[in-house]
Motif scaffolding. Structure first.
Motif, PDB file in Angstrom:
ATOM      1  N   LYS A 146      34.093  81.438  35.131  1.00 58.28           N
ATOM      2  CA  LYS A 146      34.535  80.186  35.138  1.00 58.28           C
ATOM      3  C   LYS A 146      33.742  79.225  35.357  1.00 58.28           C
ATOM      4  O   LYS A 146      34.156  78.044  35.842  1.00 58.28           O
ATOM      5  CB  LYS A 146      35.803  79.811  36.272  1.00 58.28           C
ATOM      6  CG  LYS A 146      36.767  81.176  36.005  1.00 58.28           C
ATOM      7  CD  LYS A 146      37.171  81.847  34.655  1.00 58.28           C
ATOM      8  CE  LYS A 146      37.864  80.676  34.024  1.00 58.28           C
ATOM      9  NZ  LYS A 146      38.143  81.203  32.348  1.00 58.28           N
TER      10      LYS A 146
ATOM     11  N   GLY B 124      31.723  77.864  32.822  1.00 52.16           N
ATOM     12  CA  GLY B 124      31.357  77.137  31.591  1.00 52.16           C
ATOM     13  C   GLY B 124      30.617  77.993  30.697  1.00 52.16           C
ATOM     14  O   GLY B 124      29.938  77.771  29.745  1.00 52.16           O
ATOM     15  N   THR B 125      30.883  79.386  30.757  1.00 48.50           N
ATOM     16  CA  THR B 125      30.280  80.435  29.953  1.00 48.50           C
ATOM     17  C   THR B 125      30.626  80.140  28.278  1.00 48.50           C
ATOM     18  O   THR B 125      29.727  80.243  27.431  1.00 48.50           O
ATOM     19  CB  THR B 125      31.022  81.766  30.110  1.00 48.50           C
ATOM     20  OG1 THR B 125      31.120  81.887  31.712  1.00 48.50           O
ATOM     21  CG2 THR B 125      30.096  82.992  29.514  1.00 48.50           C
ATOM     22  N   THR B 126      31.852  79.776  28.076  1.00 50.37           N
ATOM     23  CA  THR B 126      32.343  79.701  26.695  1.00 50.37           C
ATOM     24  C   THR B 126      31.550  78.457  26.215  1.00 50.37           C
ATOM     25  O   THR B 126      31.339  78.515  24.919  1.00 50.37           O
ATOM     26  CB  THR B 126      33.703  79.607  26.586  1.00 50.37           C
ATOM     27  OG1 THR B 126      34.395  80.698  27.327  1.00 50.37           O
ATOM     28  CG2 THR B 126      34.248  79.645  25.242  1.00 50.37           C
ATOM     29  N   TRP B 127      31.638  77.566  26.915  1.00 53.57           N
ATOM     30  CA  TRP B 127      30.687  76.364  26.433  1.00 53.57           C
ATOM     31  C   TRP B 127      29.496  76.312  26.244  1.00 53.57           C
ATOM     32  O   TRP B 127      28.947  75.975  25.281  1.00 53.57           O
ATOM     33  CB  TRP B 127      31.163  75.002  27.939  1.00 53.57           C
ATOM     34  CG  TRP B 127      30.860  73.706  27.673  1.00 53.57           C
ATOM     35  CD1 TRP B 127      30.718  73.241  26.409  1.00 53.57           C
ATOM     36  CD2 TRP B 127      30.922  72.758  28.444  1.00 53.57           C
ATOM     37  NE1 TRP B 127      30.343  71.834  26.558  1.00 53.57           N
ATOM     38  CE2 TRP B 127      30.620  71.646  27.810  1.00 53.57           C
ATOM     39  CE3 TRP B 127      30.736  72.334  29.891  1.00 53.57           C
ATOM     40  CZ2 TRP B 127      30.449  70.201  28.349  1.00 53.57           C
ATOM     41  CZ3 TRP B 127      30.707  71.581  30.578  1.00 53.57           C
ATOM     42  CH2 TRP B 127      30.642  70.255  29.791  1.00 53.57           C
TER      43      TRP B 127
ATOM     44  N   ARG C 277      28.561  76.206  38.367  1.00 52.30           N
ATOM     45  CA  ARG C 277      29.349  75.170  38.477  1.00 52.30           C
ATOM     46  C   ARG C 277      30.057  75.094  39.863  1.00 52.30           C
ATOM     47  O   ARG C 277      29.931  76.065  40.772  1.00 52.30           O
ATOM     48  CB  ARG C 277      30.640  75.447  37.586  1.00 52.30           C
ATOM     49  CG  ARG C 277      31.929  74.672  37.631  1.00 52.30           C
ATOM     50  CD  ARG C 277      33.089  75.024  37.041  1.00 52.30           C
ATOM     51  NE  ARG C 277      33.956  73.781  36.597  1.00 52.30           N
ATOM     52  CZ  ARG C 277      35.073  74.015  35.927  1.00 52.30           C
ATOM     53  NH1 ARG C 277      35.743  75.234  35.453  1.00 52.30           N
ATOM     54  NH2 ARG C 277      35.784  72.912  35.567  1.00 52.30           N
TER      55      ARG C 277
ATOM     56  N   SER D  88      39.487  77.072  38.845  1.00 52.16           N
ATOM     57  CA  SER D  88      39.556  77.695  37.475  1.00 52.16           C
ATOM     58  C   SER D  88      39.809  79.204  37.321  1.00 52.16           C
ATOM     59  O   SER D  88      40.508  79.690  36.685  1.00 52.16           O
ATOM     60  CB  SER D  88      38.212  77.204  36.840  1.00 52.16           C
ATOM     61  OG  SER D  88      38.160  77.665  35.496  1.00 52.16           O
TER      62      SER D  88
ATOM     63  N   TYR E 271      27.226  73.046  35.330  1.00 51.88           N
ATOM     64  CA  TYR E 271      28.193  72.557  34.544  1.00 51.88           C
ATOM     65  C   TYR E 271      28.538  70.778  34.454  1.00 51.88           C
ATOM     66  O   TYR E 271      28.742  70.254  33.696  1.00 51.88           O
ATOM     67  CB  TYR E 271      29.445  73.165  34.831  1.00 51.88           C
ATOM     68  CG  TYR E 271      30.730  72.705  34.356  1.00 51.88           C
ATOM     69  CD1 TYR E 271      31.574  73.601  33.393  1.00 51.88           C
ATOM     70  CD2 TYR E 271      31.355  71.453  34.737  1.00 51.88           C
ATOM     71  CE1 TYR E 271      32.732  73.357  32.865  1.00 51.88           C
ATOM     72  CE2 TYR E 271      32.698  71.532  34.054  1.00 51.88           C
ATOM     73  CZ  TYR E 271      33.374  71.991  33.319  1.00 51.88           C
ATOM     74  OH  TYR E 271      34.715  71.977  32.595  1.00 51.88           O
TER      75      TYR E 271
ATOM     76  N   THR F 201      31.145  70.611  20.557  1.00 54.58           N
ATOM     77  CA  THR F 201      31.016  71.173  21.928  1.00 54.58           C
ATOM     78  C   THR F 201      31.797  70.497  22.802  1.00 54.58           C
ATOM     79  O   THR F 201      31.833  70.912  24.181  1.00 54.58           O
ATOM     80  CB  THR F 201      29.808  71.578  22.462  1.00 54.58           C
ATOM     81  OG1 THR F 201      28.940  70.404  22.526  1.00 54.58           O
ATOM     82  CG2 THR F 201      29.001  72.641  21.329  1.00 54.58           C
TER      83      THR F 201
ATOM     84  N   ARG G 182      41.402  74.855  29.706  1.00 60.62           N
ATOM     85  CA  ARG G 182      42.777  74.234  30.861  1.00 60.62           C
ATOM     86  C   ARG G 182      42.464  72.693  31.114  1.00 60.62           C
ATOM     87  O   ARG G 182      43.210  71.965  30.317  1.00 60.62           O
ATOM     88  CB  ARG G 182      42.708  74.831  32.278  1.00 60.62           C
ATOM     89  CG  ARG G 182      43.739  74.882  33.150  1.00 60.62           C
ATOM     90  CD  ARG G 182      43.675  75.506  34.363  1.00 60.62           C
ATOM     91  NE  ARG G 182      42.386  75.165  35.116  1.00 60.62           N
ATOM     92  CZ  ARG G 182      42.305  74.157  35.967  1.00 60.62           C
ATOM     93  NH1 ARG G 182      43.290  73.718  36.498  1.00 60.62           N
ATOM     94  NH2 ARG G 182      41.085  73.618  36.295  1.00 60.62           N
ATOM     95  N   LYS G 183      41.346  72.267  31.948  1.00 68.51           N
ATOM     96  CA  LYS G 183      41.239  70.837  31.894  1.00 68.51           C
ATOM     97  C   LYS G 183      39.788  70.618  31.629  1.00 68.51           C
ATOM     98  O   LYS G 183      39.547  69.370  31.209  1.00 68.51           O
ATOM     99  CB  LYS G 183      41.564  70.700  33.462  1.00 68.51           C
ATOM    100  CG  LYS G 183      42.982  70.403  33.744  1.00 68.51           C
ATOM    101  CD  LYS G 183      43.032  69.400  35.033  1.00 68.51           C
ATOM    102  CE  LYS G 183      44.702  69.648  35.112  1.00 68.51           C
ATOM    103  NZ  LYS G 183      45.085  69.014  36.906  1.00 68.51           N
ATOM    104  N   GLY G 184      38.865  71.243  31.860  1.00 68.59           N
ATOM    105  CA  GLY G 184      37.382  70.963  31.643  1.00 68.59           C
ATOM    106  C   GLY G 184      36.960  69.779  32.334  1.00 68.59           C
ATOM    107  O   GLY G 184      36.257  68.803  31.625  1.00 68.59           O
TER     108      GLY G 184
HETATM  109  N1  LIG Z   1      33.669  71.999  25.965  1.00 67.97           N
HETATM  110  C1  LIG Z   1      33.712  72.216  27.515  1.00 67.97           C
HETATM  111  N2  LIG Z   1      33.942  71.330  28.280  1.00 67.97           N
HETATM  112  C2  LIG Z   1      34.079  71.355  29.573  1.00 67.97           C
HETATM  113  N3  LIG Z   1      34.755  72.395  30.056  1.00 67.97           N
HETATM  114  C3  LIG Z   1      34.863  73.238  29.060  1.00 67.97           C
HETATM  115  C4  LIG Z   1      34.548  73.461  27.949  1.00 67.97           C
HETATM  116  N4  LIG Z   1      35.059  74.786  27.356  1.00 67.97           N
HETATM  117  C5  LIG Z   1      35.449  75.333  28.450  1.00 67.97           C
HETATM  118  N5  LIG Z   1      35.501  74.654  29.465  1.00 67.97           N
HETATM  119  C6  LIG Z   1      35.819  75.085  30.801  1.00 67.97           C
HETATM  120  O1  LIG Z   1      35.399  76.064  31.417  1.00 67.97           O
HETATM  121  C7  LIG Z   1      36.064  76.824  32.118  1.00 67.97           C
HETATM  122  C8  LIG Z   1      35.877  78.352  31.509  1.00 67.97           C
HETATM  123  O2  LIG Z   1      34.786  79.037  31.920  1.00 67.97           O
HETATM  124  P1  LIG Z   1      34.370  80.190  31.512  1.00 67.97           P
HETATM  125  O3  LIG Z   1      33.970  80.058  29.891  1.00 67.97           O
HETATM  126  O4  LIG Z   1      33.042  80.389  32.100  1.00 67.97           O
HETATM  127  O5  LIG Z   1      35.491  81.309  31.810  1.00 67.97           O
HETATM  128  C9  LIG Z   1      37.460  76.237  32.023  1.00 67.97           C
HETATM  129  O6  LIG Z   1      37.902  75.293  33.143  1.00 67.97           O
HETATM  130  P2  LIG Z   1      38.963  74.801  33.811  1.00 67.97           P
HETATM  131  O7  LIG Z   1      39.935  76.141  34.038  1.00 67.97           O
HETATM  132  O8  LIG Z   1      38.532  73.997  34.992  1.00 67.97           O
HETATM  133  O9  LIG Z   1      39.430  74.015  32.595  1.00 67.97           O
HETATM  134  C10 LIG Z   1      37.383  75.656  30.783  1.00 67.97           C
HETATM  135  O10 LIG Z   1      38.442  74.469  30.441  1.00 67.97           O
END
Ligand SMILES: Nc1ncnc2c1ncn2[C@@H]1O[C@H](COP(=O)(O)O)[C@@H](OP(=O)(O)O)[C@H]1O
Ligand SMILES: CCc1ccc(OS(=O)(=O)O)cc1
Length: 290
Positions: free
Chosen positions: A43, A45-48, A125, A133, A188, A222, A252-254
């Motif tokens: 949680k 910002g892995t996906t990011w 983060r 998160s 993050y 992104t 969710r909120k980012g």
């Molecule tokens: N482009 C982006 N910008 C900001 N936050 C992002 C993002 N993509 C994913 N996230 C946030 O990163 C978290 C997920 O992390 P992971 O990919 O490590 O599981 C979530 O946080 P929130 O739950 O606070 O919204 C998600 O919304």
């Protein structure tokens, strides 16, 4: 609704049972000098960062980044869910240069990573937003234990009784190694504040030189809004019996500072006290609001 799994432990770190069952394969993984390993506590910002890295690798080609869902682009080292191929098996089939990802703490990383001097990209983060998160993620992710109430989760998280263990130890462990190997350590909150600047750092670290218009495209593609709407990054293809997004989205909120909507004044004071003790002696500094 099925029952939620319980976690098992490796060296006192709670992990998915299927990961523990596959532990010898994971530990025997053979890293290569040209691997890039994306490392995060869950949680953070892995996906990011995965999407940022892929956009850089594909030189800003949006269509190429749409080739498959983000979970399939970079093998997840400790992933094991038979009969699906494991993260190690997927990595072994990948042509170099490989980009891989892990949530493992430093002490559980397969030893070959330390032998080959490959690149590590760590994203950290702040603990409060990370905890919020993770709480919401555990509520919707049927493959993780039920987080219980927010008050109960506060205890689990601060005691490291969550999958991949203690946030504090994870972050400190990677931070302490940052100058001893090829590591880019990002926050993050910095990516949120100045995405262009941080993306440029990633680009340089990856040894790429992309022009300004490509960089603009990567910043745009992104953004949270774009990634939330993108079926290749928003987990909308994950079946509901695994990830039930009917009450809360993966994207969710980012934001930075959502913890203020969850922590009571008393919890915040207690958290700060725990944080101070656990992080004592570390030079790492987080920002919890922008
Ligand atoms: N482009 C982006 N910008 C900001 N936050 C992002 C993002 N993509 C994913 N996230 C946030 O990163 C978290 C997920 O992390 P992971 O990919 O490590 O599981 C979530 O946080 P929130 O739950 O606070 O919204 C998600 O919304
Ligand atoms: C086993 C459930 C699970 C937990 C965490 C995951 O990480 S991530 O969301 O893909 O980064 C994946 C699956």
């Amino acid at each position: 609704m099925g029952t939620r799994p319980t976690l098992r432990e490796v060296e006192r770190i709670p992990l998915q049972a299927s990961t523990v069952d596959n532990w010898s394969q994971i530990q025997g993984f053979e890293a290569r000098p040209d691997d890039l390993l994306i490392c995060t506590y869950p949680k953070s910002g892995t996906t990011w960062i995965q999407e940022i890295v892929d956009m850089i690798e594909q030189q800003g080609d949006v269509e190429k980044c749409q080739r498959t869902i983000i979970q399939h682009r970079h093998p997840f080292l400790e992933w094991a869910r038979p009969p699906q191929p494991s993260g190690v098996e997927k990595a072994n089939l990948m042509p170099p240069p490989r980009i891989l990802r892990t949530h493992l703490p430093v002490q559980l990383l397969p030893p070959s990573f330390w032998e080959v001097n490959c690149k590590f990209l760590y994203v950290a983060r702040n603990a409060k937003d990370c905890m919020v998160s993770y709480y919401h993620f555990q509520r919707i992710n049927q493959m993780l234990p039920d987080p219980g109430t927010w008050e109960e989760y506060f205890e689990s998280f601060t005691n490291g009784k969550v999958s991949w263990g203690s946030w504090y130890d994870h972050v400190k462990g990677w931070w302490e190694l940052k100058d001893k190997c090829q590591m880019l350590f990002l926050f993050y909150e910095d990516i949120k504040r100045d995405p262009r600047h941080e993306i440029q750092k990633v680009m340089q670290f990856m040894g790429k030189n992309l022009d300004e218009t490509v960089l603009d495209t990567i910043v745009e593609e992104t953004s949270f809004e774009k990634m939330k709407a993108n079926p290749m990054t928003n987990r909308s293809t994950v079946p509901r019996f695994i990830l039930d997004q009917s009450t809360c989205s993966f994207m969710r909120k980012g934001t930075v500072g959502d913890w203020k909507n969850h922590f009571t004044v008393v919890q915040n004071e207690r958290f700060d006290e725990i944080y101070r003790k656990k992080m004592e002696g570390s030079s790492i500094h987080f920002c919890t609001e922008l």
